[in-house]
Write a protein that holds these residues in place. Sequence first.
Motif, PDB file in Angstrom:
ATOM      1  N   ALA A 366       1.328  -1.272   0.014  1.00  0.00           N
ATOM      2  CA  ALA A 366      -0.616  -0.168  -0.252  1.00  0.00           C
ATOM      3  C   ALA A 366       0.684   1.214   0.344  1.00  0.00           C
ATOM      4  CB  ALA A 366      -0.934   0.117   0.773  1.00  0.00           C
ATOM      5  N   GLU A 396     -10.136   3.148   2.188  1.00  0.00           N
ATOM      6  CA  GLU A 396     -10.103   2.208   0.979  1.00  0.00           C
ATOM      7  C   GLU A 396      -9.065   1.435   1.251  1.00  0.00           C
ATOM      8  OE1 GLU A 396     -10.945  -1.206  -1.899  1.00  0.00           O
ATOM      9  OE2 GLU A 396     -12.585   0.386  -0.323  1.00  0.00           O
ATOM     10  N   THR A 397      -7.240   2.146   1.315  1.00  0.00           N
ATOM     11  CA  THR A 397      -6.743   1.521   1.275  1.00  0.00           C
ATOM     12  C   THR A 397      -6.674   0.001   2.565  1.00  0.00           C
ATOM     13  OG1 THR A 397      -5.062   3.312  -0.001  1.00  0.00           O
ATOM     14  CG2 THR A 397      -3.909   1.900   1.376  1.00  0.00           C
ATOM     15  N   SER A 399      -8.645  -0.706   4.208  1.00  0.00           N
ATOM     16  CA  SER A 399      -9.271  -2.148   3.773  1.00  0.00           C
ATOM     17  C   SER A 399      -8.061  -3.551   2.994  1.00  0.00           C
ATOM     18  CB  SER A 399     -10.753  -1.952   2.819  1.00  0.00           C
ATOM     19  OG  SER A 399     -11.342  -3.417   2.782  1.00  0.00           O
ATOM     20  N   GLN A 400      -7.874  -2.873   1.870  1.00  0.00           N
ATOM     21  CA  GLN A 400      -7.051  -3.782   0.887  1.00  0.00           C
ATOM     22  C   GLN A 400      -5.615  -4.275   2.516  1.00  0.00           C
ATOM     23  OE1 GLN A 400      -5.254  -1.357  -2.252  1.00  0.00           O
ATOM     24  NE2 GLN A 400      -7.794  -1.072  -3.048  1.00  0.00           N
ATOM     25  N   HIS A 403      -6.675  -6.819   3.958  1.00  0.00           N
ATOM     26  CA  HIS A 403      -7.061  -8.232   3.308  1.00  0.00           C
ATOM     27  C   HIS A 403      -5.989  -9.428   3.175  1.00  0.00           C
ATOM     28  CE1 HIS A 403     -11.292  -7.660   2.277  1.00  0.00           C
ATOM     29  NE2 HIS A 403     -11.658  -8.391   1.900  1.00  0.00           N
ATOM     30  N   VAL A 409      -6.580 -12.005   0.515  1.00  0.00           N
ATOM     31  CA  VAL A 409      -7.413 -11.856  -1.245  1.00  0.00           C
ATOM     32  C   VAL A 409      -6.958 -12.898  -1.614  1.00  0.00           C
ATOM     33  CG1 VAL A 409      -5.794  -9.832  -1.268  1.00  0.00           C
ATOM     34  CG2 VAL A 409      -4.644 -11.822  -0.817  1.00  0.00           C
TER      35      VAL A 409
END
Length: 431
Positions: A366, A396-397, A399-400, A403, A409
């Motif tokens: 990220a 959103e970052t 959240s990534q 994951h 993922v």
Amino acid sequence: MSPINYEIRTPGEDERFAEEAERLGDLDTLRPLPRISIHAFCESEAMQRMMDRMARDRRMAKVNLRVTIGGTDAAANMFASTPTPNLIILETETDPKNLLDELTPLAEVCDPSTRVIIVGRYNDIALYRELIRNGISEYLVGPVQMQDMLASISAIFVDPEAEPLGRSIAFIGAKGGVGSSTIAHNCAFGISNLFSTETILADLDLPFGTANIDFDQDPAQGIAEAVFAPERLDEVFLDRLLTKCSEHLSLLAAPSLLDRAYDFERGAFTPIIELLQRSAPVAVLDLPHGWTEWTRAVLSEVDEVVICAVPDLANLRNTKNMIDALKKLRPNDRPPHLILNQVGMPKRPEIAPVDFIEPLEIEPIAILPFDVQLFGNAANSGRMISEIDAKSPAAETFSQIAHIVTGRVAMKKAKKGGLGNILGMLSRKKA
């Protein structure tokens, strides 16, 4: 004088009562279940009553249990749009020859790390073996007694010979002031909310930790009581030290006081980490920037390491040194994750991200741009980024990141031993 109530038993019932007493006595040997999420799908009232009774058992105190009326179709429809829990309990009346086909829609949406217990109506040893061979954790013949269900769950999650259930994720900064704690706190919050997973955030920066401020908490106890009294460490003691931050997130806060020196031996935090792994599916560790025996020990023991850095020369040097050191400390583990933070700060000379990562030979998971307004408002109000602005790019970052560090993922991929194997088996049968 109160009347005496007599219990009248018909012939043959004495044996049944004695058997029930013995089965209830077996519950005393079961340990409390860890912080896991369970979703039960019940087709019969008897099953629903049993689950409701089990929810009130003291061994379920840490478990987040949800009960839904319905069977396999209801489960598949629900988890098509929401993450699966740690355990699915599924009651079905489907006959053995059609059961695997019925499970196919659920297998397509089920997280491969999720365990599944099926309660069926057929005492079929061939079916049992086929289900176990293809990823189902347990098959029970209904109607199921509460003690049998508890014993089955305990065998899955509390087996003393099994690997620790909890996933431990350590966040550390390549330099002081790079925002590693802020990232760790937002990721812990995101993991607990996105996946409805019981998560413990442990602030290991005892003199200067900020987790209590970031979550607007003022606990009287925390990690200091645990590290300075390791002989008292157990699940009950840990529960007393935890502070609830949200429905699925608990905090083991740092004292943030300078009334003593915080010098620790190499293994000082090992008992705490092991207890956290036994107590919750995810433990996020917020480490201070430093390179001591105890920080090296923590970094060598956890499941995942996340290095946070800003794009300048000192951070590049430190990140490269940390990656090289971790290769020696963790020779059989994947490289640490890298997060670049505060990218694009006005009037600050910085190294372009592409030039920063080139000598490191790892890609960042990220890149967070500098946003003083958003992060400043969150810090000053004691809230997380997703609470301030859930639609922001930073939210959103995070959240990534949540994951990636939890392995979600790859949640749709079939893994050996997982429920997804049923799909492969069915395609082989049809071929």
